[in-house]
Scaffold this motif. Structure first.
Motif, PDB file in Angstrom:
ATOM      1  N   ASN A  36       1.092  -1.498   0.067  1.00  0.00           N
ATOM      2  CA  ASN A  36       0.330  -0.076  -0.412  1.00  0.00           C
ATOM      3  C   ASN A  36       0.714   1.443   0.167  1.00  0.00           C
ATOM      4  N   LEU A  39      -0.297   4.184   1.795  1.00  0.00           N
ATOM      5  CA  LEU A  39       0.008   4.464   3.098  1.00  0.00           C
ATOM      6  C   LEU A  39       1.857   4.225   3.882  1.00  0.00           C
ATOM      7  N   SER A 138      -9.861  -4.817   4.419  1.00  0.00           N
ATOM      8  CA  SER A 138     -10.153  -3.400   5.466  1.00  0.00           C
ATOM      9  C   SER A 138      -9.518  -2.116   4.876  1.00  0.00           C
ATOM     10  N   ASP A 139      -9.011  -2.256   3.625  1.00  0.00           N
ATOM     11  CA  ASP A 139      -8.638  -1.103   2.365  1.00  0.00           C
ATOM     12  C   ASP A 139     -10.685  -0.750   1.897  1.00  0.00           C
ATOM     13  N   HIS A 142     -11.421   1.503   4.902  1.00  0.00           N
ATOM     14  CA  HIS A 142     -10.827   2.553   5.843  1.00  0.00           C
ATOM     15  C   HIS A 142     -11.249   3.193   4.141  1.00  0.00           C
ATOM     16  N   THR A 148     -10.604   1.763  11.097  1.00  0.00           N
ATOM     17  CA  THR A 148      -9.779   0.083  10.793  1.00  0.00           C
ATOM     18  C   THR A 148      -8.397   0.220  10.921  1.00  0.00           C
ATOM     19  N   THR A 149      -7.897  -1.098  11.005  1.00  0.00           N
ATOM     20  CA  THR A 149      -6.632  -1.525  10.972  1.00  0.00           C
ATOM     21  C   THR A 149      -6.556  -1.073   9.631  1.00  0.00           C
ATOM     22  N   ARG A 150      -5.507  -0.825   9.243  1.00  0.00           N
ATOM     23  CA  ARG A 150      -5.077  -1.521   7.749  1.00  0.00           C
ATOM     24  C   ARG A 150      -4.123  -2.126   7.182  1.00  0.00           C
ATOM     25  N   ARG A 174       0.383  -5.700   9.160  1.00  0.00           N
ATOM     26  CA  ARG A 174      -0.929  -4.431   9.351  1.00  0.00           C
ATOM     27  C   ARG A 174      -0.411  -3.397  10.179  1.00  0.00           C
ATOM     28  N   GLU A 257     -11.314   1.148  16.499  1.00  0.00           N
ATOM     29  CA  GLU A 257     -10.373   0.787  14.877  1.00  0.00           C
ATOM     30  C   GLU A 257     -10.955  -1.686  14.712  1.00  0.00           C
TER      31      GLU A 257
END
Ligand code: ATP
Length: 492
Positions: A36, A39, A138-139, A142, A148-150, A174, A257
């Motif tokens: 990602n 991120l 999770s993406d 978001h 959320t955790t990413r 994560r 999250e």
């Protein structure tokens, strides 16, 4: 020099019983599947310096970056209502905390990075399918604006993992604002380690809610605040039809999250009884039960805090009960606010709830697709011809036509133009959700044929969930009968 993060580890400074220090177990031949990049850049990684080989080594655990202080965290938890005194990171390792470019603090954790003292009989590994599933969903969460955790990276290990059959192994990196769970508190509370509970509570307050330090009782304020975050989170899940599937207390964060994308799924046809998880035999974690379960979990959190709430147990219990009893009102309020938005209602009126409830009843009765109905309504608010293909998802019945008329009359009382209302509705009613059949198709192409194109394409669409994208109509379509996924399996 290898690009690295700006580590500043505080959890590792807590006493030894909070976790076990150990490095990830190296894997045979790591290969970067997905990074990602946005991120990574936000977290301060120099992407120009990060070639695929180095990234694969870094995100598999083969290369421990400078400044990391890897550890497996201890936690306990209620799983399906039964208390398990020791769970802990059995296949995850916290590398440490990094400060991002904006000065915010994040945990970086590898999942599937080998055995730890908490592994029990598990191999400490993860399979590629569940890793990609967590990445995708999770993406998507978001992009939907849900805390959320990413997922930062997915790497294949070059080693098989043995479930019912051998499967390609993988490691997920994560990112979370922390990995402190209700279960983390339970771990110490059940051991009657009051000192640790206090340390943890102070740590959680300092890390997540520093303003609470000056509250008359910071611990009751912590309980109140975590409850509020969780109530808001669950309401957001309900607004988009998300079913977590395994709302054990070790899967509820103090930060608010969403964590653990094991058997989660999005609902197609609206039905509050919907359950996907293969291990949820009694529907404990069905869509419609989620608020009730969140409250139950928060009561378990409150129990861990009792000695901090008051010196006298009766008074402590009274404080906890008073807080936890407020959950329903807080949740209902978040839920109603979001549902009003979904229907384009900016002004609050007494019978809005009735209008919403009757729509949901009709959807259930006619087995209508939850996401597509709200998306269709978002266009209809501007004019019935805006996205005619979506209108096919509305129930074609007199009772639904009546409801539409009621809603239109109600909309006429709203300020702004129909175009503005429709646009506001389109910002909260997604065109795209990670529909289970699409997720499964993408994952099976990746796992069976090493074809990641479907995964990439789905990820792309889900990153812009509120805008119809050319050529992407099929992502909006509910499953055909032969595509329907009835069960999801825990991410192992
Ligand atoms: N393959 C495995 N090897 C060792 N431990 C495992 C394995 N799979 C799950 N566990 C452990 O079993 C417990 C429950 O697993 P669960 O699936 O809820 O968590 P998880 O998906 O591994 O992690 P998280 O909640 O951090 O996303 C955890 O303690 C987890 O570490």
């Amino acid at each position: 020099m290898m690009p690295s993060f700006n580590f500043d580890n505080t959890y590792a400074r807590l006493p030894e019983r909070f976790g076990t220090r150990l490095n990830p177990t190296p894997v045979q031949s790591p290969r970067l599947i997905k990074l990602n990049r946005n991120l990574a850049d936000q977290l301060g990684l120099d992407l120009d310096e990060l070639d695929n080989k180095t990234a694969a080594a870094l995100f598999s655990g083969n290369l421990v970056p400078e400044g990391a202080e890897p550890l497996a965290m201890a936690y306990a938890g209620h799983q399906f209502g039964n208390f398990v005194p020791q769970l802990g990171d059995g296949r995850a390792i916290l590398l440490g905390e990094v400060i991002d470019r904006a000065g915010r603090r994040w945990d970086i954790q590898l999942k599937g990075s080998g055995q730890t003292p908490f592994s029990r009989r598990g191999d400490g590994r993860a399979a590629l399918g569940p890793v990609l599933r967590e990445y995708l969903i999770s993406d998507a969460m978001h992009a939907l604006g849900i805390p959320t955790t990413r997922a930062l990276a997915a790497v294949t290990s070059g080693e098989p993992v043995f479930r019912e059959t051998p499967l390609p192994g993988a490691v997920l990196t994560r990112v979370a604002s922390s990995h402190i769970r209700i279960g983390t508190f339970q771990y110490f509370a059940m051991r009657e380690d009051r000192e640790a509970v206090k340390l943890l509570a102070d740590y959680a307050i300092g890390r997540h809610y520093p303003d609470l330090k000056s509250a008359p009782n910071p611990y009751s304020a912590l309980l109140t605040t975590v409850q509020e975050r969780q109530a808001s989170l669950i309401a957001r899940w309900m607004h988009v039809g998300f079913i977590h599937g395994v709302m054990n207390t070790d899967n509820m964060t103090i930060s608010g999250e969403t964590i653990d994308y094991g058997p989660c799924a999005f609902m197609d046809q609206y039905n509050p009884d919907t359950v996907f998880s293969s291990i949820d035999d009694f529907g404990r974690y069905a869509f419609g039960n989620q608020p009730r379960i969140a409250q139950w979990n928060l009561a378990r959190f409150a129990e861990t805090l009792l000695p901090l709430l008051h010196d006298e147990q009766d008074s402590a219990i009274a404080i906890a009960v008073e807080i936890i009893n407020r959950f329903s009102d807080i949740f209902d309020n978040f839920w109603l606010t979001g549902m009003r938005r979904k229907l384009g209602l900016a002004i609050e009126q007494q019978d809005d709830k009735q209008l919403i409830d009757s729509l949901l009843q009709l959807l259930q009765q006619h087995k209508a697709d939850y996401t597509n109905v709200f998306r269709a309504l978002s266009h209809i608010a501007e004019g019935p011809a805006t996205e005619p293909a979506l209108n096919d998802y509305l129930p074609q019945t007199p009772d639904f036509d009546n409801w539409l008329e009621r809603w239109q009359t109600r909309l006429d009382q709203e300020p702004g133009s129909p175009a503005q209302r429709a646009e506001a509705m389109r910002q909260v009613n997604p065109a795209y959700i990670p529909r289970n059949h699409k997720v499964e198709q993408a994952l099976s192409a990746a796992v069976q044929d090493e074809d990641f194109s479907k995964f990439e394409a789905l990820l792309d669409v889900l990153n812009k969930p509120f805008t119809e994208q050319p050529g992407c109509r099929h992502y909006q379509e509910p499953p055909q009968p032969d595509e329907r996924v009835y069960q999801t399996f825990c991410g192992t």
